[in-house]
Design a protein around this motif. Sequence first.
Motif, PDB file in Angstrom:
ATOM      1  N   ARG A 145      -6.366   0.024 -12.625  1.00  0.00           N
ATOM      2  CA  ARG A 145      -6.110  -1.405 -12.420  1.00  0.00           C
ATOM      3  C   ARG A 145      -7.378  -2.127 -11.982  1.00  0.00           C
ATOM      4  NH1 ARG A 145      -2.606  -3.007  -7.376  1.00  0.00           N
ATOM      5  NH2 ARG A 145      -4.636  -2.495  -6.468  1.00  0.00           N
ATOM      6  N   ASP A 146      -8.100  -1.527 -11.003  1.00  0.00           N
ATOM      7  CA  ASP A 146      -9.306  -2.189 -10.505  1.00  0.00           C
ATOM      8  C   ASP A 146     -10.389  -2.252 -11.573  1.00  0.00           C
ATOM      9  OD1 ASP A 146      -8.007  -2.471  -8.116  1.00  0.00           O
ATOM     10  OD2 ASP A 146      -8.922  -0.687  -7.187  1.00  0.00           O
TER      11      ASP A 146
ATOM     12  N   GLN B 293      -4.177  -8.290  -3.333  1.00  0.00           N
ATOM     13  CA  GLN B 293      -4.050  -8.093  -1.882  1.00  0.00           C
ATOM     14  C   GLN B 293      -2.584  -8.146  -1.444  1.00  0.00           C
ATOM     15  OE1 GLN B 293      -6.525 -10.957   0.066  1.00  0.00           O
ATOM     16  NE2 GLN B 293      -8.446 -10.108  -0.756  1.00  0.00           N
ATOM     17  N   ALA B 294      -1.837  -9.065  -2.064  1.00  0.00           N
ATOM     18  CA  ALA B 294      -0.421  -9.201  -1.706  1.00  0.00           C
ATOM     19  C   ALA B 294       0.375  -7.964  -2.128  1.00  0.00           C
ATOM     20  CB  ALA B 294       0.153 -10.459  -2.344  1.00  0.00           C
ATOM     21  N   ILE B 295       0.011  -7.389  -3.292  1.00  0.00           N
ATOM     22  CA  ILE B 295       0.732  -6.195  -3.772  1.00  0.00           C
ATOM     23  C   ILE B 295       0.412  -4.990  -2.899  1.00  0.00           C
ATOM     24  CG2 ILE B 295       0.934  -4.582  -5.700  1.00  0.00           C
ATOM     25  CD1 ILE B 295       0.515  -6.958  -7.598  1.00  0.00           C
ATOM     26  N   ASP B 296      -0.867  -4.848  -2.532  1.00  0.00           N
ATOM     27  CA  ASP B 296      -1.293  -3.668  -1.793  1.00  0.00           C
ATOM     28  C   ASP B 296      -0.969  -3.743  -0.305  1.00  0.00           C
ATOM     29  OD1 ASP B 296      -2.250  -2.717  -4.145  1.00  0.00           O
ATOM     30  OD2 ASP B 296      -4.342  -3.280  -3.787  1.00  0.00           O
TER      31      ASP B 296
ATOM     32  N   SER C 282      -4.888   9.028 -10.737  1.00  0.00           N
ATOM     33  CA  SER C 282      -5.232   8.976  -9.322  1.00  0.00           C
ATOM     34  C   SER C 282      -5.032   7.593  -8.718  1.00  0.00           C
ATOM     35  CB  SER C 282      -6.693   9.416  -9.125  1.00  0.00           C
ATOM     36  OG  SER C 282      -7.570   8.519  -9.794  1.00  0.00           O
ATOM     37  N   GLN C 283      -4.923   6.560  -9.577  1.00  0.00           N
ATOM     38  CA  GLN C 283      -4.763   5.180  -9.106  1.00  0.00           C
ATOM     39  C   GLN C 283      -3.769   4.467 -10.014  1.00  0.00           C
ATOM     40  OE1 GLN C 283      -8.486   3.066  -8.809  1.00  0.00           O
ATOM     41  NE2 GLN C 283      -9.641   4.927  -8.263  1.00  0.00           N
ATOM     42  N   PRO C 284      -3.301   3.279  -9.571  1.00  0.00           N
ATOM     43  CA  PRO C 284      -2.475   2.464 -10.486  1.00  0.00           C
ATOM     44  C   PRO C 284      -3.265   2.170 -11.758  1.00  0.00           C
ATOM     45  CG  PRO C 284      -2.352   1.611  -8.254  1.00  0.00           C
ATOM     46  CD  PRO C 284      -3.405   2.676  -8.226  1.00  0.00           C
ATOM     47  N   PHE C 285      -2.617   2.261 -12.904  1.00  0.00           N
ATOM     48  CA  PHE C 285      -3.361   2.153 -14.165  1.00  0.00           C
ATOM     49  C   PHE C 285      -2.545   1.355 -15.190  1.00  0.00           C
ATOM     50  CE2 PHE C 285      -0.644   5.835 -14.461  1.00  0.00           C
ATOM     51  CZ  PHE C 285      -0.103   5.748 -15.736  1.00  0.00           C
ATOM     52  N   TYR C 286      -3.252   1.069 -16.303  1.00  0.00           N
ATOM     53  CA  TYR C 286      -2.638   0.377 -17.438  1.00  0.00           C
ATOM     54  C   TYR C 286      -2.965   1.160 -18.695  1.00  0.00           C
ATOM     55  CZ  TYR C 286      -1.665  -3.833 -14.695  1.00  0.00           C
ATOM     56  OH  TYR C 286      -1.179  -4.724 -13.776  1.00  0.00           O
TER      57      TYR C 286
END
Length: 557
Positions: free
Chosen positions: A473-474, A497-500, A459-463
Motif C-alpha cells: 500500500r505504501d 493515518q485514520a485507517i492505521d 508482510s504489509q497491506p497490499f494491492y
Amino acid sequence: KKGKYEDAAVVFSKSQLSFEEVALKFIQVNKKEALKTFLHLKLDLLSHNDSTQQTMLTTWLIEMYLNELGCYKDSVQMDNYLKLQKEFHDFLCKTSLKECLENNSHTIYDIMLSHGATDDVIFFAKLMKDYERVIVYHVQQYQYEEALELLSNHAYQALQSSDRSERRAKFQKFAELYYKFSPMFVKHIPGKTVDAWKAAERHLNPKKLIPALIQCNQPGDKNQATPEEQNAAAIKYLEFCVNKLKSNEMSVHNFLVSAYANSSEPNDHKKLKDYLKLQAQDGLTPSYDVQYALRLCLERGLDEACVFIYMAMGLHEESVSLALKCNDVDLARHMIGVNPLVRKDSQLQKKLWLRIAEHVIKKEKDIKRAMQFLKDCYVLKIEDILPFFSDVVTIDQFKDAICDSLQSYNTHIDHLKKEMNTATQSAKNIRSDIQQIRNKCVCIRSTEKCNVCEGRLLSQPFYMFPCHHAFHRDCLVGEVSEMLPPTERSHINTIIQAIDTPQQTVKPTGTGKEDLKHQLDDLIASDCPFCGLIMIRSIAIPLLPMDTLDKNLASWQ
C-alpha cells in the motif's frame, strides 16, 4: 577711331584697362554689339571664384539681349528675332554659367518678366528644371494637356532610375506637383489625368489624390469636363487602386462606393453590387465604412446594394427581408448560402428559410416553388411551412412532400431503434463484465514480491491488479502521489493515518474504516501505475525536478 569696334572689344578684353572705362567708351559711342562682345569675352575670362563679377556681367548681358529682342519683336524682322533668341538661349545654356544662373534665378525671372518675355521665361524655367513655373504658365493659358504631358513625361523619366531609393527621391518632387495641380487637371482632362496617375502606380498616394476627385461632381465653367466624365474617371482610378494596387485604405473604398452610387450609369450600379458582394464574402470585415455606405445607398434608393451591406453588418434578417422586398428570392437565398456565419447557425438558417418560404407562399402564391425549397434546404420540413398555406389549398398539391416527410420520420425512427438496441446490449455486456470482475480471484503465493520494493508482498497491506502487478500500500501511494496535486496527497496521508490509528476520534469523511478504505481505493487503486493511464501520463513528467534543474545543470559543468 577706324570704326572697328568689334576688334576693339577683343583687344580691350585682354588689356589692363579698367572694366568700367572700357564699358563707358562703348556706351558713349552707342555700340551695343561691341559692348556685348566685350562683356562676353570678359565673362569667359572670369573664374568660378569671381561670383560677384560673374553675376553682374550675366545679368547685364541678359538685360541687353532682352532689350534687343524687344526691338525686333515689334518689327517685321522675325528672322532676326529668332536668330537672336537662339543666340540668347545658347548663352543661357552655357555650362560655365549654370551655378550663377541657379543662384540668381529669381532675379533673372524678374528681369524677363519685366520685359514680357514669356517664351524666354518658359525656356529658362525648363533649363532650371523649375517645372512648377512652367505648369502654372500652361494652366494660366488653359493649356491643361501640355501641362499634364510635361509633368507626366518628366515623372516617367524619374522612375527610370535603377536604384530604388534614388528613384523614390527623384519622383517625390513630381508627386507633390501631381497633388497640387490634379484638382485642375481632373476638372478639364479627367481621362488623361487618371491615365497619368495609373502610370505612376504605387509612387502616388491615393489618399492625397482624393481631394482632387471630391470636386468631380461640383459645378464649374462650361470649359470643364461634364460631371459624368469626371465621375467615370474617378471610378476608373479607384478601381485600379482596389483591384491592382490592393489598397486597403478606407477612404479609397468609401469614395469608390460613393462614385458608384452617384453615377447615373446602370452598369456602375451593377459594379457597386458586385463590389459589395465581394466585400461581404467569407464573413470578413469590409474595407469600407458600412454605416456611410448604407446611408448613401438608402438615399439613392439602391435597395439591392443595401442587401449586401446589411449582410456585411451581420444583420442577416434585415438583409433577407430587404431582398424579398425587392422581390428577388434568388438574392435572398444567395445571402443565406454564401455567409459562413449563417451556415454554422442552423436555428438562424431555419428562421431565414422560413421567411423566404412565407414570402413565396403568401406573396407569390407559388406552391410548386415552395415545395422545391424542401428539397433544396435540409433544415425545413413540410410541417414548418404548412401554417403559411391558406385554408382553401388542397392536400393534393403537397401530397408528395407529406409522404416524403413521413417516410423520413419512419427511417429516423428505425435508426433510433437500432441505436437503442445497440445501447441496451452494450449496457448488458458492461454489467456482465463488472460481475465477472467482482467474482474474479487471484492466487497469491507466499513468495510473491512487491513490484516496487521487492519485499514480501504479504508482510504489509497490499494491492493486486488484474494485470498481476502487486504493490504494498505504501509503495503504491508513493508511485501514485507523484501524479497527484498536493491537496490530494495530503488527503491520502490523512486517510492512511485514520485507517492505521486504532481509535480515531475525528474521521475525515464517512462513518468507519471501511468507508475510508473505499476512499483510499478510489484515490490510489483506480489504475495500475505500471501499465495503466498513470504510466502514459508520466511521459510528460521531466526526468529531473524543475525546481532543482538549474542546480543539476550547474553540477554537470
